[in-house]
Design a protein around this motif. Structure first.
Motif, PDB file in Angstrom:
ATOM      1  N   TRP A 148       1.067  -1.378   0.036  1.00 24.98           N
ATOM      2  CA  TRP A 148      -0.084   0.067  -0.179  1.00 24.98           C
ATOM      3  C   TRP A 148       0.845   1.051  -0.079  1.00 24.98           C
ATOM      4  CZ3 TRP A 148      -4.774  -0.609  -1.262  1.00 24.98           C
ATOM      5  CH2 TRP A 148      -5.362  -2.228  -0.991  1.00 24.98           C
ATOM      6  N   ILE A 159      -3.186  -5.785   4.434  1.00 27.69           N
ATOM      7  CA  ILE A 159      -3.529  -4.519   5.470  1.00 27.69           C
ATOM      8  C   ILE A 159      -2.872  -4.788   6.879  1.00 27.69           C
ATOM      9  CG2 ILE A 159      -5.449  -3.110   6.460  1.00 27.69           C
ATOM     10  CD1 ILE A 159      -5.261  -2.847   3.483  1.00 27.69           C
ATOM     11  N   PHE A 204     -13.100  -1.269   8.740  1.00 27.65           N
ATOM     12  CA  PHE A 204     -12.393  -2.515   8.282  1.00 27.65           C
ATOM     13  C   PHE A 204     -13.290  -3.742   8.958  1.00 27.65           C
ATOM     14  CE2 PHE A 204     -10.201  -0.392  11.761  1.00 27.65           C
ATOM     15  CZ  PHE A 204     -10.360  -1.304  12.772  1.00 27.65           C
ATOM     16  N   HIS A 260     -14.850  -0.532   1.885  1.00 28.78           N
ATOM     17  CA  HIS A 260     -14.660  -1.154   3.094  1.00 28.78           C
ATOM     18  C   HIS A 260     -13.328  -1.908   2.834  1.00 28.78           C
ATOM     19  CE1 HIS A 260     -16.232  -1.812   7.040  1.00 28.78           C
ATOM     20  NE2 HIS A 260     -15.926  -3.073   7.043  1.00 28.78           N
ATOM     21  N   VAL A 261     -12.536  -2.370   4.036  1.00 28.97           N
ATOM     22  CA  VAL A 261     -11.496  -2.913   4.056  1.00 28.97           C
ATOM     23  C   VAL A 261     -11.581  -4.190   4.896  1.00 28.97           C
ATOM     24  CG1 VAL A 261      -8.973  -2.851   4.383  1.00 28.97           C
ATOM     25  CG2 VAL A 261     -10.160  -0.884   3.796  1.00 28.97           C
ATOM     26  N   ASP A 317      -8.913  -6.683   0.283  1.00 30.01           N
ATOM     27  CA  ASP A 317      -8.110  -7.026   1.368  1.00 30.01           C
ATOM     28  C   ASP A 317      -6.670  -7.051   0.856  1.00 30.01           C
ATOM     29  OD1 ASP A 317      -7.705  -9.670   0.036  1.00 30.01           O
ATOM     30  OD2 ASP A 317      -9.546 -10.589   1.030  1.00 30.01           O
ATOM     31  N   TYR A 355     -14.729  -3.616  -2.269  1.00 29.78           N
ATOM     32  CA  TYR A 355     -13.956  -4.016  -0.997  1.00 29.78           C
ATOM     33  C   TYR A 355     -12.801  -4.454  -1.480  1.00 29.78           C
ATOM     34  CZ  TYR A 355     -19.258  -4.452   0.157  1.00 29.78           C
ATOM     35  OH  TYR A 355     -20.396  -4.221   0.366  1.00 29.78           O
ATOM     36  N   VAL A 387      -5.208   1.142   5.805  1.00 34.80           N
ATOM     37  CA  VAL A 387      -6.759   1.051   5.835  1.00 34.80           C
ATOM     38  C   VAL A 387      -7.187   2.649   5.162  1.00 34.80           C
ATOM     39  CG1 VAL A 387      -8.694   1.287   6.968  1.00 34.80           C
ATOM     40  CG2 VAL A 387      -6.999  -0.199   7.891  1.00 34.80           C
ATOM     41  N   ALA A 398      -6.240   2.574   1.293  1.00 35.92           N
ATOM     42  CA  ALA A 398      -7.308   1.891   0.600  1.00 35.92           C
ATOM     43  C   ALA A 398      -8.621   2.540   0.507  1.00 35.92           C
ATOM     44  CB  ALA A 398      -7.493   0.351   1.403  1.00 35.92           C
ATOM     45  N   ALA A 433     -11.950   2.063  -2.345  1.00 40.19           N
ATOM     46  CA  ALA A 433     -12.547   0.844  -1.432  1.00 40.19           C
ATOM     47  C   ALA A 433     -13.740   1.700  -0.351  1.00 40.19           C
ATOM     48  CB  ALA A 433     -11.577   0.042  -0.657  1.00 40.19           C
TER      49      ALA A 433
END
Length: 352
Positions: free
Chosen positions: A43, A280, A74, A296-297, A277, A275, A286, A289, A294
């Motif tokens: 990231w 992370i 998250f 949601h993570v 993953d 979403y 977070v 992302a 995104a």
């Protein structure tokens, strides 16, 4: 140890405390593990461009996920053999997630019954792999619906299980030592011996509509790394697509989710939620992302390492990750999750 350092040390602590085959099962990736190894830190390829002169007295990290608000941006991704890490397994994670007012996705291979999970009050979705004979999935799906699952997460990147290499000189792997009662308790007896129980090799967009009509629940398609595939899923009725390379456990050499996310977001163009993953590990990850689009993570290995200390360990980890996320939001001038959009500059992001 400071909170930041404790999160960074969770994997090392788990290595010391878990039986070697269990630790290897959680940590390993497919084949040479290149994709898995590259995920943590991926990231950071996206530098944040913080705002200043913004009021961050009150910061709300909540997100709206399939029409319902979660207090944190998250959730916990579906993983197998949680009871091999701690006897309470999914129950410990569910209680910790419920305390955080978050979201948990429960593996179809879980070692805890859906009915027992429902008693924790956690908001949860059920993950599934469709078998060659789709009708064999119906009893498990019915149990999930009856126990209060909010959505179905269809994993689409596993027509076959990716090859993994054991580091044990004797070739010992988790399945040689695991107690069968630790997983797959929501399946009918004899499921694995039934004709057509093998994973489907012919998954297609029609399966999304079949799942939606069969369960009456929204369908999330997990394992998407390309924009064109994301569009096909949304066109077929998916309420969300989940950018995931299965933690590097399927195709070694697959693109990182940090790299794939902008193209998928651009291709979906707001028609469904997205979403992500994969790697992370911090609140900075977070927020990055979220800034990339995104909605949601999801966390895979991080809560598993924390699960070594049971519910307390997971609660503490989720709390620390929330604190890091809040700090990052304040330092980037973002009072809400929508405010994070534009904190990362993506030049010409297009879906494949």
């Amino acid at each position: 140890m400071t909170p930041d350092r404790r999160l960074a040390g969770l994997e090392d602590r788990a290595r010391l405390r878990l039986p070697a085959p269990v630790f290897e099962y959680v940590a390993q990736g497919a084949r040479d593990g290149h994709t898995t190894a590259a995920a943590p830190g991926s990231w950071r390829q996206w530098p944040l461009h913080p705002h200043v002169l913004r009021d961050v007295t009150r910061v709300d990290p909540g997100t709206v996920v399939l029409g319902r608000t979660t207090a944190v941006p998250f959730g916990v991704a579906p993983t197998t053999l949680q009871r091999a890490i701690h006897p309470d397994g999914e129950l410990a994670i569910a209680r910790a997630v419920a305390a955080a007012d978050g979201l948990m996705v429960v593996s179809s291979n879980a070692g805890t019954t859906f009915a027992d999970l429902a008693t924790t009050g956690v908001r949860w979705w059920v993950q599934c792999y469709l078998p060659a004979d789709r009708t064999l999935a119906l009893p498990l799906l019915r149990r999930a619906v009856e126990a209060g699952a909010d959505a179905v997460v269809l994993t689409v990147d596993t027509p076959v299980v990716g090859t993994k290499y054991s580091t044990d000189p004797q070739g010992t792997v988790i399945w040689d030592v695991v107690d069968p009662s630790m997983l797959r308790v929501n399946f009918d007896p004899g499921y694995d011996d039934a004709p057509g129980s093998e994973k489907a090799l012919d998954l297609g967009p029609h399966d999304i509509d079949w799942l939606r009509s069969t369960t009456g629940l929204p369908v999330v398609v997990k394992g998407v790394l390309r924009g064109d595939d994301a569009v096909r899923a949304v066109d077929a009725g998916a309420s969300a697509v989940w950018v995931s390379n299965h933690g590097g456990r399927q195709l070694d050499g697959a693109v990182s989710t940090a790299s794939a996310l902008p193209g998928v977001v651009a291709a979906v163009h707001g028609r469904a939620q997205v979403y992500v993953d994969g790697g992370i590990r911090t609140g900075i990850d977070v927020v990055t992302a979220l800034a990339l689009g995104a909605d949601h993570v999801f966390l895979g290995r991080l809560p598993l390492w924390a699960l070594v200390d049971g519910e307390h360990g997971v609660r503490e980890t989720l709390s620390e990750l929330r604190d890091q996320t809040l700090e990052t939001l304040r330092l980037t001038g973002a009072a809400t999750v929508p405010d994070t959009r534009g904190l990362v500059v993506v030049e010409g992001a297009k879906g494949l």
